[in-house]
Design an enzyme around this catalytic site. Structure first.
Site, PDB file in Angstrom:
ATOM      1  CD  GLU A  82      -3.023  -0.872   0.191  1.00 24.44           C
ATOM      2  OE1 GLU A  82      -3.215   0.288  -0.247  1.00 24.44           O
ATOM      3  OE2 GLU A  82      -3.668  -1.855  -0.210  1.00 24.44           O
ATOM      4  CB  THR A 132       9.768   4.746   0.489  1.00 16.29           C
ATOM      5  OG1 THR A 132       9.629   6.162   0.519  1.00 16.29           O
ATOM      6  CG2 THR A 132       9.327   4.209   1.839  1.00 16.29           C
ATOM      7  CG  ASP A 133      12.575   9.427  -0.075  1.00 13.05           C
ATOM      8  OD1 ASP A 133      11.379   9.081   0.080  1.00 13.05           O
ATOM      9  OD2 ASP A 133      12.902  10.434  -0.728  1.00 13.05           O
ATOM     10  CD  GLU A 134       6.809   9.097   1.992  1.00 14.36           C
ATOM     11  OE1 GLU A 134       6.083   8.968   2.992  1.00 14.36           O
ATOM     12  OE2 GLU A 134       6.377   9.471   0.899  1.00 14.36           O
ATOM     13  CE1 TYR A 158       4.261   3.388   1.435  1.00 20.79           C
ATOM     14  CE2 TYR A 158       5.329   5.528   1.714  1.00 20.79           C
ATOM     15  CZ  TYR A 158       5.235   4.301   1.073  1.00 20.79           C
ATOM     16  OH  TYR A 158       6.136   3.991   0.078  1.00 20.79           O
ATOM     17  CB  ALA A 160       5.309   3.690  10.718  1.00 14.48           C
ATOM     18  CE  LYS A 162       7.867   0.227   1.245  1.00 16.30           C
ATOM     19  NZ  LYS A 162       7.674  -0.931   0.305  1.00 16.30           N
ATOM     20  CG  ASN A 188       9.871   6.143  -8.535  1.00 12.68           C
ATOM     21  OD1 ASN A 188      10.070   5.119  -9.158  1.00 12.68           O
ATOM     22  ND2 ASN A 188      10.675   6.512  -7.564  1.00 12.68           N
ATOM     23  CE1 TYR A 215      -3.610  17.509  -0.277  1.00 15.01           C
ATOM     24  CE2 TYR A 215      -1.730  16.168   0.356  1.00 15.01           C
ATOM     25  CZ  TYR A 215      -3.006  16.280  -0.160  1.00 15.01           C
ATOM     26  OH  TYR A 215      -3.673  15.141  -0.549  1.00 15.01           O
TER      27      TYR A 215
END
Ligand code: NAD
Ligand code: DAU
Length: 351
Positions: A82, A132-134, A158, A160, A162, A188, A215
């Site tokens: 997800e 991901t870099d997040e 999300y 957390a 990953k 991406n 935002y």
């Protein structure tokens, strides 16, 4: 053959198409076909024997075990997840289920398969986890970009989830010796990007005369990478990556969101000017900020460049132009997915 999970999503489908453009090695593609999975991305492979599609869940241990036993892949690349931060804020459960529990079951099935392999088949096997870099959290304005030694500080459900999956992958290497590789990539963009994410959403809304939602103050920074460059990086890591290592992937393309949206509007003004001569920029609308919105991501891809010789081929300017052109040329692809379910999401998110 290789085994790809999530190969009907944005990056996974680009990867499968790219792989089969460059090689005749078959791809087994396992995808649950959630709202984000779309077989339209793969229609060019409809009669291609090299692509075997199976609808199913990475969390289904028995199914994955059976597929591994039957097809005996030499590598598995885990794209399935997800992936949308805003959805994880509205409903985190699916994220925990797929990204954490699903990855765990997948790892268990792969461990059972790999443990009994022998000789070269065992030595050459790879589990590549696409992340991901997040997971690194948010950067201050002047801080250096994330390298592989940054602390994990995920801020959304999300990221957390990953981060948890990355830790499981790492632990399976450390504890069981599973031959894993992890990539942590920045944002991406490109063909087949689902129009809930900033770039395709803005293109879609602009062309349909709808507001372009920004935002907060629009000064959040993301580091953009054309999806084909991400695919090249993954292939390079698969071949040459050192077992147990992680590789950051990024395009050295930091941009504030408002700049990205202005650029898209300028390209659309040129390629598809409005009848009344007005700019698409007039549709920009500032909306309520995302809760816990990370201010800045940026990737230091030096390790991948120096150790494995990878470099992105596209600049942001060339990649975004290709992307806008792709959406103009593929209006029916977007129409097919912006159906009832999609409209419900947009109403909930932007009410
Ligand atoms: P996406 O949401 O477009 O696609 C995800 C795919 O996974 C879909 O086809 C979906 O049907 C499938 N899927 C979801 N749950 C599944 C399950 N339980 N079992 C099997 N398949 C399932 O995502 P994306 O943008 O293509 O991202 C792919 C991967 O890359 C993700 O792991 C994501 O975290 C990572 N990533 C994405 C970006 C980005 O900018 N999009 C950047 C870095 C890393
Ligand atoms: O950094 C990699 C990550 O990039 C991936 O791991 C995620 O799967 C992927 O979705 C992406 O996450 P972001 O949250 O950065 O992407 P998104 O396109 O949702 O948003 C990009 C930026 O634009 C972010 O700062 C939020 C903002 N935004 C987004 C939407 C959807 C808006 O201002 N308005 C919007 O309507």
């Amino acid at each position: 053959m290789i085994f790809v999970t999530g190969g009907a999503g944005f990056i996974g489908s680009n990867f499968v198409l790219d792989w089969l453009e460059q090689s005749d090695e078959p791809v087994l593609n396992l995808d649950k076909l959630t709202y984000a999975g779309n077989l339209d991305n793969l229609t060019s492979l409809n009669n291609d024997q090299r692509h075997i599609f199976v609808k199913g869940d990475i969390g289904d241990f028995e199914l994955v075990r059976r597929l591994l036993a039957e097809y005996k892949p030499r590598a598995i690349l885990n794209f399935a997840a997800e992936s949308h931060v805003d959805r994880s804020i509205h409903g985190p459960e699916d994220f925990i289920q797929t990204n954490v529990v699903g990855t765990f079951h997948l790892l268990e099935a792969v461990r059972a398969y790999w443990t009994v392999l022998e000789g070269d088949a065992k030595a050459d096997f790879r589990f590549l986890h696409v992340s991901t870099d997040e997971v690194y959290g948010s950067l201050e304005k002047e801080a250096p970009p994330f390298n592989e030694h940054n602390r994990y500080e995920p801020n959304s459900p999300y990221s957390a989830s990953k981060a948890a999956s990355d830790h499981l992958v790492r632990a399976y290497h450390h504890t069981y010796g599973l031959p894993v590789l992890t990539t942590n990539c920045s944002n991406n963009y490109g063909p087949y990007h689902f129009p809930e994410k900033l770039i395709p959403l803005v293109i879609h809304n602009a062309l349909n005369g709808k507001p372009l939602p920004i935002y907060g103050d629009g000064q959040q920074i993301r580091d953009w990478l054309f999806v084909k460059d991400h695919c090249t990086a993954i292939r390079r890591v698969l071949v040459e990556g050192e077992l147990g290592e992680t590789y950051n992937v990024g395009g050295w393309n930091e941009k504030p969101n408002i700049e990205v949206v202005n650029t898209i509007c300028a390209i659309l003004d040129e390629l598809k000017p409005m009848a009344d001569g007005r700019s698409y920029k007039n549709q920009i609308t500032y909306v309520k900020d995302r809760p816990g919105h990370d201010r800045r991501y940026a990737i230091d891809a030096t390790k991948l460049e120096k150790e494995l010789g990878w470099k992105p081929a596209e600049t942001f300017e060339s990649g975004i132009r290709k992307t806008v052109q792709w959406y103009l040329d593929n209006a029916s692809w977007v129409e097919n997915i912006t159906s009832g379910q999609y409209r419900q999401w947009v109403e909930k998110q932007y009410q």
